[in-house]
Scaffold this motif. Structure first.
Motif, PDB file in Angstrom:
ATOM      1  N   LEU A  16       0.859  -1.102  -0.113  1.00 38.42           N
ATOM      2  CA  LEU A  16       0.101  -0.053  -0.030  1.00 38.42           C
ATOM      3  C   LEU A  16       0.822   1.084   0.035  1.00 38.42           C
ATOM      4  CD1 LEU A  16      -2.791  -1.181   2.586  1.00 38.42           C
ATOM      5  CD2 LEU A  16      -2.940  -1.175  -0.018  1.00 38.42           C
ATOM      6  N   ASP A  18       3.279   2.137   1.825  1.00 36.05           N
ATOM      7  CA  ASP A  18       3.606   2.588   3.199  1.00 36.05           C
ATOM      8  C   ASP A  18       5.131   2.040   3.655  1.00 36.05           C
ATOM      9  OD1 ASP A  18       1.397   4.282   3.790  1.00 36.05           O
ATOM     10  OD2 ASP A  18       0.445   2.188   3.952  1.00 36.05           O
ATOM     11  N   VAL A  67      -9.126  -1.639   9.268  1.00 33.30           N
ATOM     12  CA  VAL A  67      -7.930  -1.279   8.296  1.00 33.30           C
ATOM     13  C   VAL A  67      -8.331  -1.499   6.951  1.00 33.30           C
ATOM     14  CG1 VAL A  67      -6.518  -0.998  10.342  1.00 33.30           C
ATOM     15  CG2 VAL A  67      -6.572  -2.910   9.019  1.00 33.30           C
ATOM     16  N   PRO A  68      -7.662  -1.021   6.069  1.00 29.54           N
ATOM     17  CA  PRO A  68      -7.604  -1.562   4.680  1.00 29.54           C
ATOM     18  C   PRO A  68      -6.938  -2.751   4.439  1.00 29.54           C
ATOM     19  CG  PRO A  68      -6.758   1.007   4.625  1.00 29.54           C
ATOM     20  CD  PRO A  68      -6.901   0.554   6.022  1.00 29.54           C
ATOM     21  N   VAL A  79      -3.136  -7.467   4.900  1.00 33.16           N
ATOM     22  CA  VAL A  79      -3.291  -6.262   5.510  1.00 33.16           C
ATOM     23  C   VAL A  79      -1.773  -5.722   5.851  1.00 33.16           C
ATOM     24  CG1 VAL A  79      -4.018  -4.948   7.521  1.00 33.16           C
ATOM     25  CG2 VAL A  79      -5.278  -7.021   6.868  1.00 33.16           C
ATOM     26  N   ASN A  83      -0.476   0.158   8.116  1.00 34.84           N
ATOM     27  CA  ASN A  83      -2.019   0.152   8.473  1.00 34.84           C
ATOM     28  C   ASN A  83      -2.320  -0.041   9.916  1.00 34.84           C
ATOM     29  OD1 ASN A  83      -2.718   1.694   6.302  1.00 34.84           O
ATOM     30  ND2 ASN A  83      -2.959  -0.191   4.995  1.00 34.84           N
ATOM     31  N   ARG A  86      -0.680   2.143  12.456  1.00 35.57           N
ATOM     32  CA  ARG A  86      -1.359   3.558  12.434  1.00 35.57           C
ATOM     33  C   ARG A  86      -2.792   2.943  13.498  1.00 35.57           C
ATOM     34  NH1 ARG A  86      -1.213   3.596   7.077  1.00 35.57           N
ATOM     35  NH2 ARG A  86       0.438   4.846   6.236  1.00 35.57           N
ATOM     36  N   ALA A  87      -3.133   1.763  13.368  1.00 31.91           N
ATOM     37  CA  ALA A  87      -4.464   1.521  14.196  1.00 31.91           C
ATOM     38  C   ALA A  87      -4.448   1.436  15.514  1.00 31.91           C
ATOM     39  CB  ALA A  87      -5.184   0.485  13.308  1.00 31.91           C
TER      40      ALA A  87
END
Length: 101
Positions: A16, A18, A67-68, A79, A83, A86-87
């Motif tokens: 993604l 990141d 999360v995405p 996943v 992400n 961040r969560a």
């Protein structure tokens, strides 16, 4: 690690786009090395998020996962680690996903 030495930090991009880090100390370091994979299975992500894996799968299929997710069709869902960080924060993610070098 001696005072003038620093751990080696390498970065990679997850699916993604990141940043995910791998940290390497040296042989004198008291802290162990660790790596965080760019992406994890939906079951592992559900563990990080304190979700039942069956609930996580239902949420991913319904598009309501917290999360995405990356839908890999027959290969299942993944996943992005960034992400998850961040969560729930780096410490929790590192505690569950830690891979010692």
């Amino acid at each position: 690690m001696a005072n003038d030495e620093q751990p080696t930090v390498r970065a990679a991009m997850d699916p993604l786009d990141d940043m995910v880090l791998a940290v390497r100390g040296d042989e004198n370091s008291a802290a162990p090395d660790y790596e965080l994979p760019p992406a994890v299975t939906l079951d592992k992500a559900s563990e990080v998020l304190d979700l039942d894996p069956a609930d996580g799968l239902r949420m991913a299929k319904a598009g309501t996962y917290p999360v995405p997710v990356i839908d890999l069709s027959e290969a299942g869902y993944r996943v992005g680690t960034a992400n998850l960080i961040r969560a729930v924060g780096l410490d929790k993610v590192r505690g569950v996903l830690r891979v010692q070098g």
